[in-house]
Scaffold this motif. Sequence first.
Motif, PDB file in Angstrom:
ATOM      1  N   VAL A  18       0.871  -1.175   0.000  1.00 34.29           N
ATOM      2  CA  VAL A  18       0.000   0.000   0.000  1.00 34.29           C
ATOM      3  C   VAL A  18       0.907   1.223   0.000  1.00 34.29           C
ATOM      4  CG1 VAL A  18      -1.753   1.338   1.213  1.00 34.29           C
ATOM      5  CG2 VAL A  18      -1.849  -1.170   1.280  1.00 34.29           C
ATOM      6  N   GLU A  19       0.743   2.087  -0.993  1.00 34.49           N
ATOM      7  CA  GLU A  19       1.492   3.346  -1.026  1.00 34.49           C
ATOM      8  C   GLU A  19       0.532   4.513  -0.886  1.00 34.49           C
ATOM      9  OE1 GLU A  19       5.004   4.874  -3.766  1.00 34.49           O
ATOM     10  OE2 GLU A  19       3.058   5.445  -4.625  1.00 34.49           O
ATOM     11  N   ILE A  20       0.803   5.358   0.105  1.00 41.56           N
ATOM     12  CA  ILE A  20       0.052   6.602   0.316  1.00 41.56           C
ATOM     13  C   ILE A  20       0.977   7.733  -0.121  1.00 41.56           C
ATOM     14  CG2 ILE A  20      -1.156   8.052   1.969  1.00 41.56           C
ATOM     15  CD1 ILE A  20      -2.392   5.262   1.676  1.00 41.56           C
ATOM     16  N   ARG A  21       0.598   8.437  -1.189  1.00 44.65           N
ATOM     17  CA  ARG A  21       1.498   9.447  -1.748  1.00 44.65           C
ATOM     18  C   ARG A  21       0.749  10.764  -1.930  1.00 44.65           C
ATOM     19  NH1 ARG A  21       3.274   9.391  -7.601  1.00 44.65           N
ATOM     20  NH2 ARG A  21       2.571   7.234  -7.537  1.00 44.65           N
ATOM     21  N   TYR A  22       1.380  11.852  -1.498  1.00 46.05           N
ATOM     22  CA  TYR A  22       0.853  13.210  -1.680  1.00 46.05           C
ATOM     23  C   TYR A  22       1.741  13.930  -2.675  1.00 46.05           C
ATOM     24  CZ  TYR A  22      -2.095  12.479   2.416  1.00 46.05           C
ATOM     25  OH  TYR A  22      -3.042  12.009   3.299  1.00 46.05           O
ATOM     26  N   GLU A  23       1.126  14.533  -3.699  1.00 49.63           N
ATOM     27  CA  GLU A  23       1.869  15.153  -4.777  1.00 49.63           C
ATOM     28  C   GLU A  23       1.621  16.654  -4.850  1.00 49.63           C
ATOM     29  OE1 GLU A  23       2.020  11.380  -7.863  1.00 49.63           O
ATOM     30  OE2 GLU A  23       0.483  12.922  -8.144  1.00 49.63           O
ATOM     31  N   ALA A  24       2.620  17.364  -5.345  1.00 49.21           N
ATOM     32  CA  ALA A  24       2.512  18.799  -5.573  1.00 49.21           C
ATOM     33  C   ALA A  24       1.654  19.076  -6.810  1.00 49.21           C
ATOM     34  CB  ALA A  24       3.897  19.406  -5.751  1.00 49.21           C
ATOM     35  N   SER A  25       1.208  20.307  -6.942  1.00 50.25           N
ATOM     36  CA  SER A  25       0.555  20.747  -8.167  1.00 50.25           C
ATOM     37  C   SER A  25       1.610  20.949  -9.253  1.00 50.25           C
ATOM     38  CB  SER A  25      -0.182  22.066  -7.926  1.00 50.25           C
ATOM     39  OG  SER A  25      -0.538  22.681  -9.151  1.00 50.25           O
ATOM     40  N   PRO A  26       1.293  20.622 -10.513  1.00 44.80           N
ATOM     41  CA  PRO A  26       2.263  20.855 -11.575  1.00 44.80           C
ATOM     42  C   PRO A  26       2.369  22.317 -11.987  1.00 44.80           C
ATOM     43  CG  PRO A  26       0.249  19.959 -12.505  1.00 44.80           C
ATOM     44  CD  PRO A  26       0.077  19.952 -11.008  1.00 44.80           C
ATOM     45  N   GLY A  85      -5.244   1.701  -8.444  1.00 43.48           N
ATOM     46  CA  GLY A  85      -4.831   3.074  -8.199  1.00 43.48           C
ATOM     47  C   GLY A  85      -6.024   3.968  -7.936  1.00 43.48           C
ATOM     48  N   TYR A  86      -5.879   4.879  -6.955  1.00 41.43           N
ATOM     49  CA  TYR A  86      -6.943   5.815  -6.593  1.00 41.43           C
ATOM     50  C   TYR A  86      -6.384   7.227  -6.579  1.00 41.43           C
ATOM     51  CZ  TYR A  86      -8.831   1.425  -4.765  1.00 41.43           C
ATOM     52  OH  TYR A  86      -9.256   0.129  -4.615  1.00 41.43           O
ATOM     53  N   ASP A  87      -6.847   8.075  -7.489  1.00 33.71           N
ATOM     54  CA  ASP A  87      -6.473   9.485  -7.517  1.00 33.71           C
ATOM     55  C   ASP A  87      -7.611  10.315  -6.940  1.00 33.71           C
ATOM     56  OD1 ASP A  87      -3.980   9.125  -8.732  1.00 33.71           O
ATOM     57  OD2 ASP A  87      -4.895   9.043 -10.721  1.00 33.71           O
ATOM     58  N   PHE A  88      -7.283  11.167  -5.983  1.00 35.27           N
ATOM     59  CA  PHE A  88      -8.284  12.023  -5.349  1.00 35.27           C
ATOM     60  C   PHE A  88      -8.228  13.439  -5.924  1.00 35.27           C
ATOM     61  CE2 PHE A  88      -8.001   8.537  -2.443  1.00 35.27           C
ATOM     62  CZ  PHE A  88      -9.215   8.483  -1.779  1.00 35.27           C
ATOM     63  N   ALA A  89      -9.343  14.134  -5.834  1.00 35.29           N
ATOM     64  CA  ALA A  89      -9.420  15.519  -6.294  1.00 35.29           C
ATOM     65  C   ALA A  89      -8.494  16.400  -5.452  1.00 35.29           C
ATOM     66  CB  ALA A  89     -10.858  16.022  -6.208  1.00 35.29           C
ATOM     67  N   SER A  90      -8.058  17.532  -6.040  1.00 33.46           N
ATOM     68  CA  SER A  90      -7.056  18.364  -5.362  1.00 33.46           C
ATOM     69  C   SER A  90      -7.305  19.858  -5.498  1.00 33.46           C
ATOM     70  CB  SER A  90      -5.667  18.024  -5.906  1.00 33.46           C
ATOM     71  OG  SER A  90      -5.606  18.199  -7.310  1.00 33.46           O
ATOM     72  N   CYS A  91      -8.572  20.252  -5.728  1.00 32.58           N
ATOM     73  CA  CYS A  91      -8.925  21.672  -5.809  1.00 32.58           C
ATOM     74  C   CYS A  91     -10.060  21.940  -4.821  1.00 32.58           C
ATOM     75  CB  CYS A  91      -9.352  22.040  -7.231  1.00 32.58           C
ATOM     76  SG  CYS A  91      -8.036  21.839  -8.465  1.00 32.58           S
ATOM     77  N   GLY A 105      -3.688  21.008 -15.280  1.00 29.16           N
ATOM     78  CA  GLY A 105      -3.362  20.972 -13.868  1.00 29.16           C
ATOM     79  C   GLY A 105      -3.826  22.152 -13.041  1.00 29.16           C
ATOM     80  N   ALA A 106      -4.315  23.232 -13.664  1.00 26.21           N
ATOM     81  CA  ALA A 106      -4.787  24.386 -12.892  1.00 26.21           C
ATOM     82  C   ALA A 106      -6.146  24.092 -12.269  1.00 26.21           C
ATOM     83  CB  ALA A 106      -4.886  25.617 -13.791  1.00 26.21           C
ATOM     84  N   CYS A 107      -6.413  24.707 -11.113  1.00 26.98           N
ATOM     85  CA  CYS A 107      -7.702  24.526 -10.452  1.00 26.98           C
ATOM     86  C   CYS A 107      -8.769  25.428 -11.075  1.00 26.98           C
ATOM     87  CB  CYS A 107      -7.573  24.839  -8.963  1.00 26.98           C
ATOM     88  SG  CYS A 107      -6.780  23.515  -8.027  1.00 26.98           S
ATOM     89  N   PRO A 108     -10.032  24.991 -11.068  1.00 25.03           N
ATOM     90  CA  PRO A 108     -11.116  25.845 -11.565  1.00 25.03           C
ATOM     91  C   PRO A 108     -11.231  27.118 -10.736  1.00 25.03           C
ATOM     92  CG  PRO A 108     -11.851  23.569 -11.295  1.00 25.03           C
ATOM     93  CD  PRO A 108     -10.511  23.672 -10.640  1.00 25.03           C
ATOM     94  N   PRO A 165      -5.557  24.976  -4.882  1.00 26.70           N
ATOM     95  CA  PRO A 165      -4.829  23.700  -4.950  1.00 26.70           C
ATOM     96  C   PRO A 165      -4.388  23.218  -3.571  1.00 26.70           C
ATOM     97  CG  PRO A 165      -3.437  25.507  -5.711  1.00 26.70           C
ATOM     98  CD  PRO A 165      -4.805  26.083  -5.508  1.00 26.70           C
ATOM     99  N   ILE A 166      -4.630  21.949  -3.299  1.00 25.33           N
ATOM    100  CA  ILE A 166      -4.154  21.266  -2.106  1.00 25.33           C
ATOM    101  C   ILE A 166      -3.351  20.048  -2.559  1.00 25.33           C
ATOM    102  CG2 ILE A 166      -6.029  22.033  -0.603  1.00 25.33           C
ATOM    103  CD1 ILE A 166      -7.420  19.343  -1.092  1.00 25.33           C
ATOM    104  N   PRO A 167      -2.605  19.397  -1.681  1.00 29.96           N
ATOM    105  CA  PRO A 167      -1.851  18.211  -2.107  1.00 29.96           C
ATOM    106  C   PRO A 167      -2.757  17.169  -2.752  1.00 29.96           C
ATOM    107  CG  PRO A 167      -1.125  18.910   0.052  1.00 29.96           C
ATOM    108  CD  PRO A 167      -2.325  19.747  -0.277  1.00 29.96           C
ATOM    109  N   ARG A 168      -2.251  16.574  -3.798  1.00 31.77           N
ATOM    110  CA  ARG A 168      -3.011  15.556  -4.523  1.00 31.77           C
ATOM    111  C   ARG A 168      -2.690  14.188  -3.936  1.00 31.77           C
ATOM    112  NH1 ARG A 168      -1.567  12.368  -8.945  1.00 31.77           N
ATOM    113  NH2 ARG A 168      -3.233  11.777 -10.383  1.00 31.77           N
ATOM    114  N   LEU A 169      -3.702  13.519  -3.402  1.00 34.71           N
ATOM    115  CA  LEU A 169      -3.531  12.208  -2.792  1.00 34.71           C
ATOM    116  C   LEU A 169      -3.688  11.114  -3.834  1.00 34.71           C
ATOM    117  CD1 LEU A 169      -3.346  10.195  -0.407  1.00 34.71           C
ATOM    118  CD2 LEU A 169      -5.818  10.570  -0.050  1.00 34.71           C
TER     119      LEU A 169
END
Length: 306
Positions: A148-156, A213-219, A241-244, A249-253
């Motif tokens: 199980v990998e829990i990863r938080y990513e920056a906005s591009p 794989g599970y990508d969560f919303a980040s805006c 990659g820009a938010c509406p 933008p918050i970390p992308r899980l």
Amino acid sequence: MARSKPMTLAVAAVAVIVVVASAVAYARSDTDQYVTELDQALTEPSVPNVVIRCGTNEDRHLNADNPVVSPGIPFGAHHTHEYVGNKSADAQSTNVSLAAAATTCEKDDQSTYYWPVLRLTDGAGPDAHAEGGGVHGNVGEVLKPKSVEIRYEASPVSTVLPMPRFLRMITGDPSAFTNNYGPKVRAQWGCSDKPGRYTTKYPLCGSATTLRGYDFASCWDGNNTDSASHRTHVVFPLAGGACPPRTFPIPRLRVTVGYDVPEGRPFAIDSFPEELRDPATDHAMFINVMPDALMKELVGHLNSAR
């Protein structure tokens, strides 16, 4: 509580699904849900990330509750969920109880991360006559995750703000079959020997690890930790990659779960009974219970590494 280890800062990829042509026409049958072709590709611009180690649910924290979607309702999920992180998460969870609980995650991350279990379907499991199991059409031996990998990513495209504590999110569509595979579907099934390739069907990976794989919303809307749909307070970025407008933008899980599925044996996820264990119904939930100091540290890593 898991022993604390340093957070791992690395460069990883933002996963943006680009559908490529598939030569397979799928009929709705049990056998046609299993495929060898992975018909979706991921483009991967590099962004900084932080990995939080939370184990693989060695304590077997399982229940048929859903503290995000059905709080206060025991067996409200009608299928069984697998959890890592907060050891107390169940239908009766509150912000207070979650904040007081132990966790399997490093750095005292008390967040809860959970998704439907995966089962081998050619035999009976111990819950064949239980709620969430056989009572709701979910039969078979529950497979333990290999990884199980829990990863938080920056906005591009920008810096990110901290997630508010007790933020709740869902990704994917647990009613994808009855919703005729609409826009909420985000199932990503893959094989460890075919990086960057995915499908919404069950993949036949042979001796390779089967991946979900599970990508969560980040805006984030900047105000709410939840919403009636559990979706409108945090939405996905626009193309590029820009938010509406009026979101931040918050970390992308991203959560990635791996399984050693015995070659040649049928498997399926748990689902609502009417969803017939369709692989496109795969989904995951999250409640952020990170201490504010840890979230600040995580965001600092993501923003300073840009």
